[in-house]
Scaffold this active site. Sequence first.
Site, PDB file in Angstrom:
ATOM      1  N   ARG A 127      30.161  12.776  54.304  1.00 27.34           N
ATOM      2  CA  ARG A 127      29.390  12.044  55.754  1.00 27.34           C
ATOM      3  C   ARG A 127      28.786  11.265  55.229  1.00 27.34           C
ATOM      4  O   ARG A 127      28.064  10.871  56.621  1.00 27.34           O
ATOM      5  CB  ARG A 127      30.327  13.086  56.713  1.00 27.34           C
ATOM      6  CG  ARG A 127      31.665  13.271  56.749  1.00 27.34           C
ATOM      7  CD  ARG A 127      31.888  14.157  58.573  1.00 27.34           C
ATOM      8  NE  ARG A 127      33.363  14.657  57.975  1.00 27.34           N
ATOM      9  CZ  ARG A 127      34.052  15.552  58.934  1.00 27.34           C
ATOM     10  NH1 ARG A 127      32.428  15.531  60.568  1.00 27.34           N
ATOM     11  NH2 ARG A 127      34.656  15.999  58.888  1.00 27.34           N
ATOM     12  N   TYR A 140      20.968  14.977  42.591  1.00 35.94           N
ATOM     13  CA  TYR A 140      20.081  14.084  43.147  1.00 35.94           C
ATOM     14  C   TYR A 140      19.534  13.228  42.677  1.00 35.94           C
ATOM     15  O   TYR A 140      18.465  12.017  42.542  1.00 35.94           O
ATOM     16  CB  TYR A 140      18.798  15.563  43.287  1.00 35.94           C
ATOM     17  CG  TYR A 140      19.059  16.625  44.095  1.00 35.94           C
ATOM     18  CD1 TYR A 140      19.263  15.853  45.086  1.00 35.94           C
ATOM     19  CD2 TYR A 140      19.829  17.658  43.272  1.00 35.94           C
ATOM     20  CE1 TYR A 140      19.240  17.363  45.967  1.00 35.94           C
ATOM     21  CE2 TYR A 140      20.107  18.937  44.691  1.00 35.94           C
ATOM     22  CZ  TYR A 140      19.849  18.541  45.632  1.00 35.94           C
ATOM     23  OH  TYR A 140      20.420  19.776  46.581  1.00 35.94           O
ATOM     24  N   LEU A 165      25.235  12.789  55.068  1.00 36.49           N
ATOM     25  CA  LEU A 165      24.660  14.110  55.548  1.00 36.49           C
ATOM     26  C   LEU A 165      23.321  14.101  54.734  1.00 36.49           C
ATOM     27  O   LEU A 165      22.042  14.460  55.649  1.00 36.49           O
ATOM     28  CB  LEU A 165      25.488  15.340  56.178  1.00 36.49           C
ATOM     29  CG  LEU A 165      26.002  15.124  57.164  1.00 36.49           C
ATOM     30  CD1 LEU A 165      26.662  16.414  57.119  1.00 36.49           C
ATOM     31  CD2 LEU A 165      25.896  14.244  58.986  1.00 36.49           C
ATOM     32  N   LEU A 166      23.225  14.670  53.271  1.00 38.16           N
ATOM     33  CA  LEU A 166      22.354  14.516  53.203  1.00 38.16           C
ATOM     34  C   LEU A 166      21.562  13.757  52.697  1.00 38.16           C
ATOM     35  O   LEU A 166      20.339  13.452  52.787  1.00 38.16           O
ATOM     36  CB  LEU A 166      22.762  14.879  51.259  1.00 38.16           C
ATOM     37  CG  LEU A 166      21.574  15.277  50.512  1.00 38.16           C
ATOM     38  CD1 LEU A 166      20.653  16.702  51.080  1.00 38.16           C
ATOM     39  CD2 LEU A 166      22.830  16.041  49.189  1.00 38.16           C
ATOM     40  N   SER A 167      22.118  12.191  52.434  1.00 36.00           N
ATOM     41  CA  SER A 167      21.779  11.335  52.284  1.00 36.00           C
ATOM     42  C   SER A 167      20.407  11.029  53.548  1.00 36.00           C
ATOM     43  O   SER A 167      20.004  10.255  53.680  1.00 36.00           O
ATOM     44  CB  SER A 167      22.262   9.663  52.357  1.00 36.00           C
ATOM     45  OG  SER A 167      23.199  10.291  51.221  1.00 36.00           O
ATOM     46  N   PHE A 204      12.158  27.583  43.995  1.00 40.37           N
ATOM     47  CA  PHE A 204      12.339  27.307  45.479  1.00 40.37           C
ATOM     48  C   PHE A 204      12.869  26.736  46.520  1.00 40.37           C
ATOM     49  O   PHE A 204      13.439  26.259  45.679  1.00 40.37           O
ATOM     50  CB  PHE A 204      10.651  27.026  45.683  1.00 40.37           C
ATOM     51  CG  PHE A 204      10.467  25.481  45.047  1.00 40.37           C
ATOM     52  CD1 PHE A 204      10.759  24.369  45.771  1.00 40.37           C
ATOM     53  CD2 PHE A 204       9.792  25.053  43.610  1.00 40.37           C
ATOM     54  CE1 PHE A 204      11.415  23.240  45.308  1.00 40.37           C
ATOM     55  CE2 PHE A 204      10.290  23.709  42.888  1.00 40.37           C
ATOM     56  CZ  PHE A 204      10.221  22.948  43.580  1.00 40.37           C
ATOM     57  N   VAL A 253      18.889  22.708  50.490  1.00 41.28           N
ATOM     58  CA  VAL A 253      19.843  21.839  50.717  1.00 41.28           C
ATOM     59  C   VAL A 253      21.511  22.838  50.353  1.00 41.28           C
ATOM     60  O   VAL A 253      21.300  22.894  50.150  1.00 41.28           O
ATOM     61  CB  VAL A 253      19.914  21.184  49.951  1.00 41.28           C
ATOM     62  CG1 VAL A 253      20.410  19.518  50.286  1.00 41.28           C
ATOM     63  CG2 VAL A 253      18.293  20.205  49.896  1.00 41.28           C
TER      64      VAL A 253
END
Length: 417
Positions: free
Chosen positions: A95, A127, A97-99, A417, A86
């Site tokens: 902006r 998170y 984007l992760l959401s 991971f 991520v």
Amino acid sequence: MNRDDIDVRPITDDELADWSRALNTGFLRSTPVSPETLEKRREENRVSRVRGAFDAGRCVATFRSFPQELTVPGGAPVPADAISNVTVSATHRRRGLLSRMMTADLAEAKARGDVVATLIAAEYPIYGRYGFGPATSLTEWAVDVPRTGLDPRRAGPDDGGRVDLVDGEDVRKTGPELHERLRATRHGVVDRDELWWRRNTGLAATPEEPWKEPFYAVYRAANGEPEGLIVYATDDAWGDSKQPRNTATVRDLIAVTPAAERALWHYVCSVDWVTTVRTGYRAPDDLLPHLLPDPRAAGVVTQADWLWVRILDVVRALEARTYAVPGSLVIEVDDAAGLSGGRYRLDAEPGGAVCAPTSEEAELTLDVSELGTLWLGDESAVRLAALGRVREEKAGAAAVADALLRTSRRPWCPDIF
């Protein structure tokens, strides 16, 4: 720039190089990507579960998930959506984007039937807003070998077993079975596929990540059965007057019996010229300090959260694990994403549990992220109530939750991971 101008979607195969460049940018690594690395990523990744955000054709954010199995208290595995890689480039933060990537991935995981999603959080504050909670933690010790009190003349285990040095090929044969035995008995452990063993024994090296062979040793019980494996690397450091000051860093230690654990720690603390042993990331209740005559020789150098869990199916998550005592609890789970919220009644017995939606009055109210924190048995609901992170609707409900959910050994995830 309008957020809608940025295209967020699964990548195509011919976009893997651009995605890899963005990944390296996010992790502050050199951005060029070799053909060898690209080929290995094609082999390892399911492109349908690799997402990117594209601004004017350039990848500016990355996201990947893959199938995983996670062991719960009692030894049962549950299917998990493991999230990794991520990043959001510094030019495109704030902006959403992760959401957008996370929302799409979690919805697919829910539809697929995954019980939870998992990740290792590089940064703590990110998170929780997506429903993840820290479910395991880790401790790393530095062992001052001369202070341990171990007899330097001791040649090996005194229980009839033996420690043998092996090579990577032996590890690929012995390691998977040992790890399967470990994860059947230790909650928090995740599965390792064949690719994992290849990558961690040198068969997946790339120009960006050249391989340096570590040392491998296996503990065999008196009957010859392998019961433990240790992987460690050493430096080459010497002090004044030609005195050795070498550090052995443990990369992996699997032990399915206390005898194996004792033998392997004593072994690595007996290697000539090694004066410090770094244990790598271990469970906070690891036996190690007290396997030494002087436990104070093992000093804590790292203590932090590790595996984060996001509950996707409350009923299956609570029914999959076992409980030490009988009892019942009605919980109200808040989930802003709408994936697993609701009111549930848990009826637990040592032999199993039943969980179902209910219209009964809630006894304990908590966010789905806090349920993830409590689920594997490491955290205390009473402690979270004192912190204002869970709310008792009925006096004593947090104590009931502790009696049901907490485990005698702490959960531990040995992998990143």
